[in-house]
Write an enzyme that holds these catalytic residues in place. Sequence first.
Site, PDB file in Angstrom:
ATOM      1  CE  LYS A  22       3.251  -0.116  -5.759  1.00 19.66           C
ATOM      2  NZ  LYS A  22       4.164  -1.297  -5.843  1.00 19.66           N
ATOM      3  CB  CYS A  35       3.110  -3.337  -2.724  1.00 18.34           C
ATOM      4  SG  CYS A  35       4.560  -4.277  -2.155  1.00 18.34           S
ATOM      5  CD  GLU A  70       2.728  -5.110  -5.979  1.00 18.90           C
ATOM      6  OE1 GLU A  70       3.091  -4.027  -6.467  1.00 18.90           O
ATOM      7  OE2 GLU A  70       3.267  -5.624  -4.980  1.00 18.90           O
TER       8      GLU A  70
END
Length: 307
Positions: free
Chosen positions: A131, A165, A44
Site C-alpha cells: 500500500k 482500500c 485487506e
Amino acid sequence: MPTSIVAALQIGSRPEGKAATLEAILAYEARITAIGAGLVVMPEALLGGYPKGETFGTYLGYRLPEGREAYQRYYDNAIDVPGAETEALAGLAQRTGAHLVLGVIERDGNTLYCTALFFSPEDGLVAKHRKLMPTGTERLIWGQGDGSTLPVLDTPVGKLGAAICWENHMPLLRTAMYAKGVQVWCAPTVDERDVWQASMRHIAHEGRLFLVSACQVQPSPAALGIEVPHWDAARPLIQGNSVIVGPLGEVLAGPLRGEEGLISAGIDLEELVRARYDFDVVGHYSRPDVFSLVVDERAKRTVEFRR
C-alpha cells in the site's frame, strides 16, 4: 459466454490470530473448486488483521508503554513474505486452480506493510503490492510502499492488478494501473460503506474493466471482547459489502453484507473491447499533449552499499 469465473471471498480475521484465520481461508477450498473460480480476491489485512479502533497507546507528542506492547502483539501476528502462510496459500492456489489475491500484514525487519499478495496455481507466490499511502492513523503502524511493487500480471483470467482500500481513491495511481493494461481490478478493502459501492462502480466504468472488491466482515466489538470509542456496541465492526462489477459499471454479484461468503460472476474479456469503443481512458480518450504522468518504479532504499 463467460470465459472465466471470478470471485470475492468475504471473510474476517479471526481474533485468535493468523493461524485460525489461515484455517478459515483454507476451509473454503471445496467451494472455490466447486464454482471453478479462476480468480479469488480476499480482503485487506486478512492475515495479520485490521486493528480497527486500536490506538496503540499513542497521543500527539507521546507514546504509552501499553501501546508498545500492543504493537508487539500486532507485529507477532503479522507474516513473513515468503513464509509458512504463503506456502499454505500457494498450495490452495495449486489445488483449486485459482489465482489468489489477498491482503496481509507483512513484516520486513521491524516495519510492517499493508500488502496484497498474488498467487498463481503454477508458481505459488508470484508478486506483491505494498500500500502506497496508509490512510489516517494507519500511518502510525504501517510503512509506505514504493513504485517498485505495482505489478500487473498476465493470467488466463486477464491482466490482474490491485489497489488496496483508499488507494482506489488516488487518481494518479489508477491512471498508472490503467496504462499497464489492467483488465481485472482487485480491490481488497475494509471499507464497508455504501459510498464504497459508488467508488467501485466508478473505477470499473472509468477503466472499462472488471472489478472484484473483497471486504472483511467482523462482528460487533462486544462479541470480539474489545472496546471501540464512540461505537455502537451492537453494530458490527465491519459489515462487508464485497462486490463484483462489470466494465460499464453494472453490478454482477453482491454486494454481500453482514455475513461471510463467496460471491462469483462469469466474465468475458471481449466485453472490454466493446466497452472501450467510446471511452479508453489511456487511449483515444486521453490528451497526452495536455496531461502526462511520470511513474517512478525504482525501489527506494535508505542505505545503499557500493563497492
